[in-house]
Design an enzyme around this catalytic site. Structure first.
Site, short mmCIF file in Angstrom:
data_model
loop_
_atom_site.label_atom_id
_atom_site.label_comp_id
_atom_site.label_asym_id
_atom_site.label_seq_id
_atom_site.Cartn_x
_atom_site.Cartn_y
_atom_site.Cartn_z
N TYR A 1 -12.02 4.15 11.74
CA TYR A 1 -11.63 2.52 11.07
C TYR A 1 -11.00 3.66 9.71
CZ TYR A 1 -13.04 -0.48 6.82
OH TYR A 1 -12.85 -1.19 5.66
N GLU B 1 -7.28 -3.11 5.43
CA GLU B 1 -8.09 -2.08 5.75
C GLU B 1 -6.99 -1.67 7.33
OE1 GLU B 1 -11.88 -3.78 6.86
OE2 GLU B 1 -11.44 -5.18 7.87
#
Length: 381
Positions: free
Chosen positions: A101, A189
């Site tokens: 991530y 993101e």
């Protein structure tokens, strides 16, 4: 403005972030037409503005043309968290080795961007944040100097053991920050950023939330707004200079100022009521805005009373009262209305409303107004 995956990937591709080949399809027929452009296997991915697509069955691997078409047939039209899927993307499957991530978010407390990275990316990143926060590494970025190359390398080496992959990842982090900054994002993101068994780094999913207040600088982003998933009433309110968000309650709210609007919803909840909306009319006393606000509120058939809570600062309360009287004399309101005006010339304003002959209930305090709105809403139940 929340960009869907396909729109977010369009933005990221402009900054050179590596992606798998993909294409958008708005129907099963489009999937049938476009699937032959891809090397199998492929992934069919629902495009909706909510998370949890994979767990809901909205992301499916297909090893054949027929399987891809069947997955598209099953996904298009299904509902994920109450939202109907109206389009999918076809994407070449990646030979995934590990998932990570990486993301940048605007931190309101520090008023600075914060970069976050984790070696435990994927669908359960929220669970990781809750149960294993030490697995997420964060770095506050100076908004003047921005993310520096050495900082990007430091972040990358926190989650990558292989030096070569860490250096590749640091380049992706730099590009992601440039995208975040350039589009005035609140969030950008990649989840997951993956390494493949062939040693590549790829962004398999992406999400960008752009700051609505900065969209005038980004007509290209405005063009990416997906009208299939936008609330038409909220867009109509925006065009009229109002900020409106529909909620699930039964007490319509009409307030000036976002902070007061939030406090109004809180006090309604405190006294046992349920707000039907957030609606900020701004500082204007123009009757046209009040008329539009009432029209938007009354479209919601759940509304049983309306609470108008206005603070008169620069805008005097008697001017607001004049606007309210003019607006309400032009319309029929089928539910009781409570009005609380406080601030400059509030006594004059309250007297104007009480002598207007209109079916308006006045209140002196915010608490009194909330209690009256709840009581009137519950009378006919």
């Amino acid at each position: 403005m929340k960009l869907l995956e396909y729109a977010s990937k369009k933005v990221l591709s402009e900054y050179g972030i590596p992606l798998q080949k993909w294409v958008l399809a708005k129907s099963v027929e489009e999937v049938e037409e476009k699937i032959d452009e891809f090397k199998l296997p492929v992934v069919i991915k629902a495009q909706v503005p909510v998370g949890g697509r994979g767990k809901a069955g909205g992301v499916k691997l297909a090893r054949s043309r027929e399987e891809a078409i069947q997955h598209a047939r099953n996904i298009i039209g299904m509902k994920i968290k109450g939202i109907e899927v109206k389009k999918v993307i076809i994407e070449e499957a990646a030979n995934i080795d590990r998932e990570f991530y990486v993301g940048v978010v605007m931190d309101r407390k520090s008023q600075k961007p914060v970069f976050m990275v984790s070696a435990e990316g994927g669908v359960d990143i929220e669970e990781v944040a809750r149960t294993k926060p030490e697995a997420i590494h964060m770095l506050t970025i100076d908004p003047v100097s921005g993310l520096q190359p050495y900082q990007a390398r430091q972040l990358a080496f926190k989650i990558f053991d292989d030096p070569g992959q860490a250096l590749k990842a640091s380049g992706i982090l730099m590009k992601l920050y440039r995208a975040f900054q350039s589009v005035d994002a609140q969030l950008a993101e990649i989840n997951p950023l993956v390494t493949t068994k062939e040693g590549e780094l790829l962004a398999l999913d992406a999400k960008i939330i752009a700051d609505d207040n900065a969209l005038y600088r980004h007509p290209d982003l405005e063009a990416l707004r997906d009208m299939d998933y936008e609330d038409p009433t909220e867009l109509e309110a925006k065009e009229a200079g109002l900020s409106y968000v529909k909620l699930d309650g039964y007490i319509g709210c009409c307030v000036n100022g976002a902070g007061l609007a939030m406090a109004t919803m809180d006090i309604i909840k405190h006294y046992g009521g349920e707000p039907a909306n957030f609606l900020d009319v701004g500082g204007s006393s123009r009757p046209e805005k009040v008329l539009k606000a009432m029209e938007l509120i009354l479209r919601d058939k759940n509304v049983r009373s309306i609470y108008i809570n206005i603070f008169g600062g620069i805008t005097r309360c008697d001017d607001v009262a004049k606007g309210l009287i003019e607006a309400f004399s032009q319309m029929q309101v089928p539910v009781p209305v409570v009005v609380r005006l406080t601030g400059t010339n509030e006594d004059i304003a309250r007297e104007m409303l009480e002598n207007s002959g209109l079916p308006l209930v006045t209140a002196e305090t915010m608490s009194e107004g909330a209690r009256k709105a709840i009581e009137l809403a519950n009378r006919g139940v």
